[in-house]
Design a protein around this motif. Structure first.
Motif, PDB file in Angstrom:
ATOM      1  N   VAL A  92       0.604  -1.092   0.133  1.00 43.27           N
ATOM      2  CA  VAL A  92       0.099   0.064  -0.388  1.00 43.27           C
ATOM      3  C   VAL A  92       0.937   1.232   0.099  1.00 43.27           C
ATOM      4  N   SER A  93       1.613   1.086   0.589  1.00 43.27           N
ATOM      5  CA  SER A  93       2.605   2.950   1.064  1.00 43.27           C
ATOM      6  C   SER A  93       3.509   2.897   0.485  1.00 43.27           C
ATOM      7  N   VAL A  94       4.661   1.546  -0.789  1.00 43.10           N
ATOM      8  CA  VAL A  94       6.027   1.924  -1.448  1.00 43.10           C
ATOM      9  C   VAL A  94       5.873   1.213  -2.533  1.00 43.10           C
ATOM     10  N   LEU A  95       4.843   0.865  -2.748  1.00 43.91           N
ATOM     11  CA  LEU A  95       5.005  -0.258  -4.312  1.00 43.91           C
ATOM     12  C   LEU A  95       4.548   0.940  -5.026  1.00 43.91           C
ATOM     13  N   PRO A  96       3.377   1.908  -4.447  1.00 45.24           N
ATOM     14  CA  PRO A  96       2.547   2.989  -5.767  1.00 45.24           C
ATOM     15  C   PRO A  96       4.159   4.200  -5.636  1.00 45.24           C
ATOM     16  N   ARG A  97       4.124   4.051  -5.009  1.00 45.11           N
ATOM     17  CA  ARG A  97       5.268   5.079  -4.865  1.00 45.11           C
ATOM     18  C   ARG A  97       6.853   5.253  -5.580  1.00 45.11           C
TER      19      ARG A  97
END
Length: 250
Positions: A90-95
């Motif tokens: 949720v927090s790392v992959l999309p960024r």
């Protein structure tokens, strides 16, 4: 290498500086700006700038710093919905994906050219202006604070100025920056909310005090209300910063 597939000292320095900017934005009110009826985050903007200027590797690594900081925030300054950001998907992959999608969109548009799409550029600026005017009107009718009025008014003036400057300095190449910026912003908004929906839909909606039976509607609504102002802020900042940096490179 211009395509950003190799890291050198300069690119490592750029990663460090832009990553630090993302962290500072997240730790201060500067990272969240009231615009229209909502609040926009600008923490993803250094990722887009890094990708456009230095390539997908730099953009992806700045996005990695952004994502890791989101986990850090969720641990050290938890909110009712911080649990979702403890999951790196949720927090790392999309960024990380912000840097990749914005870079390749930029490269594709640079090759295609935009001489026949000036009308689309004007349409985008007009849509931004209409949204900000709506925000001003809403702020006047439902007055609670002068700050949103000043912010929306300032952004409206800045939008008009940027529309003029991009049409004069970038001309038919302005969309090369605007479209990748929108794509990068939506990668962040849609990517994060999609992962939240897949893994935590009911728990997330319950945490924000909404009916769990309307989880999809609530999450889509958040995406729309956040995605629009975030794209507006990103377009204004990215076009101004990248234009200035490109002039210095010449």
């Amino acid at each position: 290498m211009k395509n950003g597939k190799r890291l050198d000292v300069r690119r490592l320095a750029v990663i460090g500086v832009l990553g630090a900017i993302s962290v500072v934005l997240g730790m201060t009110p500067l990272g969240f700006i009231p615009v229209g009826p909502t609040r926009a985050t600008i923490m993803h903007i250094p990722v887009i700038i890094g990708a456009i200027m230095e390539g997908p590797v730099v953009g992806g690594l700045v996005g990695l710093i952004f994502g890791i900081f989101s986990i850090y925030q969720a641990i050290t300054a938890p909110t009712p919905v911080s649990f979702v950001f403890l999951n790196p998907i949720v927090s790392v992959l999309p960024r990380i994906l912000i840097g990749i999608t914005s870079y390749y969109a930029y490269k594709a548009l640079s090759r295609i050219g935009n001489k026949r799409t000036t009308w689309l550029l004007y349409g985008i600026w007009a849509a931004i202006g209409i949204y900000l005017i709506r925000g001003l009107y809403s702020g006047i009718v439902n007055y609670t604070s002068v700050w949103p009025l000043l912010m929306n008014g300032g952004l409206l003036i800045l939008t008009a100025l940027m529309a003029y400057l991009t049409s004069r300095t970038l001309k038919d190449r302005a969309l090369d920056l605007i479209i990748p910026t929108i794509i990068g912003t939506l990668t962040n908004t849609v990517g994060v909310l999609s992962m939240i929906y897949i893994f935590y839909a009911e728990r997330f909606v319950q945490a924000i005090g909404q009916d769990i039976d309307t989880a999809r509607k609530v999450i889509v609504g958040i995406g729309i209300t956040n995605g629009i102002p975030e794209s507006i802020i990103a377009i204004i900042i990215v076009t101004s910063v990248v234009t200035a940096l490109k002039k210095r490179k010449k």
